[in-house]
Design an enzyme around this catalytic site. Structure first.
Site, PDB file in Angstrom:
ATOM      1  CB  SER A 179     -14.450  41.994  11.488  1.00 45.68           C
ATOM      2  OG  SER A 179     -15.241  41.443  12.580  1.00 45.68           O
ATOM      3  CG  HIS A 207     -11.360  42.673   8.410  1.00 47.29           C
ATOM      4  ND1 HIS A 207     -11.946  43.699   7.653  1.00 47.29           N
ATOM      5  CD2 HIS A 207     -12.025  41.647   9.064  1.00 47.29           C
ATOM      6  CE1 HIS A 207     -13.268  43.472   7.971  1.00 47.29           C
ATOM      7  NE2 HIS A 207     -13.339  42.016   8.586  1.00 47.29           N
ATOM      8  CE  LYS A 239     -14.905  41.975   4.883  1.00 49.92           C
ATOM      9  NZ  LYS A 239     -15.241  40.729   5.690  1.00 49.92           N
TER      10      LYS A 239
HETATM   11  C1  LIG Z   1     -16.453  39.957   6.062  1.00 51.39           C
HETATM   12  C2  LIG Z   1     -15.955  39.058   6.689  1.00 51.39           C
HETATM   13  C3  LIG Z   1     -16.462  37.570   6.455  1.00 51.39           C
HETATM   14  C4  LIG Z   1     -17.405  37.357   5.149  1.00 51.39           C
HETATM   15  O1  LIG Z   1     -16.979  37.475   4.135  1.00 51.39           O
HETATM   16  P1  LIG Z   1     -17.917  37.795   2.779  1.00 51.39           P
HETATM   17  O2  LIG Z   1     -17.109  37.624   1.770  1.00 51.39           O
HETATM   18  O3  LIG Z   1     -18.090  39.487   2.927  1.00 51.39           O
HETATM   19  O4  LIG Z   1     -19.100  37.040   2.959  1.00 51.39           O
HETATM   20  C5  LIG Z   1     -15.959  36.585   7.016  1.00 51.39           C
HETATM   21  N1  LIG Z   1     -15.120  36.764   7.954  1.00 51.39           N
HETATM   22  C6  LIG Z   1     -14.793  37.934   8.508  1.00 51.39           C
HETATM   23  C7  LIG Z   1     -13.781  38.009   9.808  1.00 51.39           C
HETATM   24  C8  LIG Z   1     -15.165  39.144   7.990  1.00 51.39           C
HETATM   25  O5  LIG Z   1     -14.748  40.393   8.366  1.00 51.39           O
END
Ligand SMILES: *Cc1c(COP(=O)(O)O)cnc(C)c1O
Length: 389
Positions: A179, A207, A239
């Site tokens: 990330s 991602h 995302k």
């Molecule tokens: C954003 C993210 C999460 C958490 O997801 P949310 O729905 O924002 O709680 C988990 N793992 C990774 C790699 C992320 O980038």
């Protein structure tokens, strides 16, 4: 009071170290252009990679479904909160990925806690990449398993760790796309190791889902692997899909086990049904509108070439996450503030989100950006580079 005095002292230390975190207040929708403090800013720091977060068709789906389902789901999935909308989204996600089942969670953070704490028992071993997302690390802490972290993407070290004798079960968990760095995990090698060592492979594709692979099926598909190469496939809806929530996809046995055992699934209110409907609408767009991924590819190439030409190389990444490593947190803040003076928003990412000495501008691109937007960012960064702030 002593406790509160200690909190204040800690805040002061953070501020002195350039590690103090504050929030900026958005005055409208997420997108390539955002309103803040009455100003319009060109933004390069959301995870709305496909530019869908403010898409009118998603908003329409959400509003329609709200009229049908109301706002709140009113209960956990296992009580009376699981609606037709949730159920249909789960079936469509499983269909899209080619897995037997999928299970919705309210957030990705909760999905990771639920999987790791729910599936692992005392005596098991959990292997994680050092740069995995905080939610996977926290899930490890909640689980009864022994956590072993391997250096980033170091599959040789992982192989050695896996080969050590142990009686319990083994689970390997890795981000699909990291990330804060934007690089892709060595998923083929992880899948081979998992098979050789009878370990379960979990990929967190927060991602990659929607962005990588044919029709946006994610990093496992993009690695040319069958979906079953990662028997626990987790991704988020907040995302690239532009909505909110998350899911785990996999076999019937996996999903049924999570329904029984994942406490972050069982003991929480189901996401609003209307949100599930908006995610269904988004999933259709993700699959059909290939131009969004093509546009991203063009923008990534343009940004990387431009930065190389300026003499400011980005970290190695082929994804929409294109970090500029600045190392010192104060320097990262100065750059971020100087960009803001030019009406460009790129948040500085500092420890502990990244390792010490790893402060950076995490530049992210969206299919909603134009080539001219990237050029404006390049011009601004060149000016900062020349003035050596
Ligand atoms: C954003 C993210 C999460 C958490 O997801 P949310 O729905 O924002 O709680 C988990 N793992 C990774 C790699 C992320 O980038």
């Amino acid at each position: 009071m002593r406790f509160l005095d200690a909190l204040q002292a800690d805040l002061n230390t953070r501020r002195a170290q350039g590690l103090y975190r504050t929030r900026r207040v958005l005055e409208g929708a997420q997108g390539p252009r955002v309103r803040m403090d009455g100003r319009e800013l060109l933004s390069f720091c959301s995870n709305d990679y496909l530019g869908l977060a403010a898409d009118a068709r998603l908003a329409e789906a959400l509003c329609d479904a709200t009229r049908r389902y109301g706002v709140g789901s009113g209960a956990a999935h296992l009580i009376s909160g699981h609606s037709q909308a949730h159920h249909a989204l789960e079936e469509e996600l499983a269909d899209f990925l080619g897995t037997e089942r999928a299970l919705l969670f309210s957030t990705g953070y909760m999905a990771n806690l639920g999987v790791l704490a729910g599936l692992l028992k005392r005596g098991d071993q959990l292997f994680q990449d050092r740069l995995n997302h905080a939610s996977l690390i926290d899930g490890a802490q909640l689980s009864a398993a022994r956590l072993r972290r391997y250096p980033h993407a170091d599959t040789d070290m992982l192989a050695r760790q896996l080969a050590e004798r142990s009686d319990g079960d083994k689970l390997i968990a890795s981000d699909g796309v990291f990330s804060m760095d934007g690089d892709v995990a060595p998923i083929g090698r992880l899948a081979d190791l998992a098979r050789e060592q009878s370990a379960l492979l979990m990929i967190d594709d927060a991602h990659g889902f929607g962005v990588l692979g044919a029709r946006g099926r994610g990093s496992v598909a993009a690695a040319g692997l069958d979906v079953n190469a990662a028997p626990v496939y987790m991704a988020t809806l907040g995302k690239a899909l532009g909505t909110a929530g998350a899911f785990v996809a996999g076999s019937q046995a996996l999903i049924e086990s999570l329904i029984q055992r994942a406490r972050s699934y069982v003991y929480t209110t189901a996401m609003p049904a209307a949100l599930a409907e908006a995610s269904r609408a988004s999933l259709r767009l993700v699959a059909e509108e290939q131009w969004r991924r093509d546009r991203l590819t063009q923008l990534i190439t343009r940004l990387r070439a431009g930065m190389a030409a300026i003499g400011l190389p980005l970290m190695p990444s082929s994804t929409p996450i294109q970090p500029l490593l600045l190392e010192d947190p104060a320097r990262a803040l100065r750059w971020s503030e100087a960009l803001l003076q030019r009406d460009i928003l790129v948040t500085a990412i500092r420890p502990p989100t990244v390792p010490r000495g790893g402060a950076r501008l995490r530049i992210t691109l969206s299919a909603g950006h134009e080539a001219a937007d990237v050029d404006r960012l390049l011009e601004a960064l060149q000016a900062l580079h020349v003035s050596a702030i």
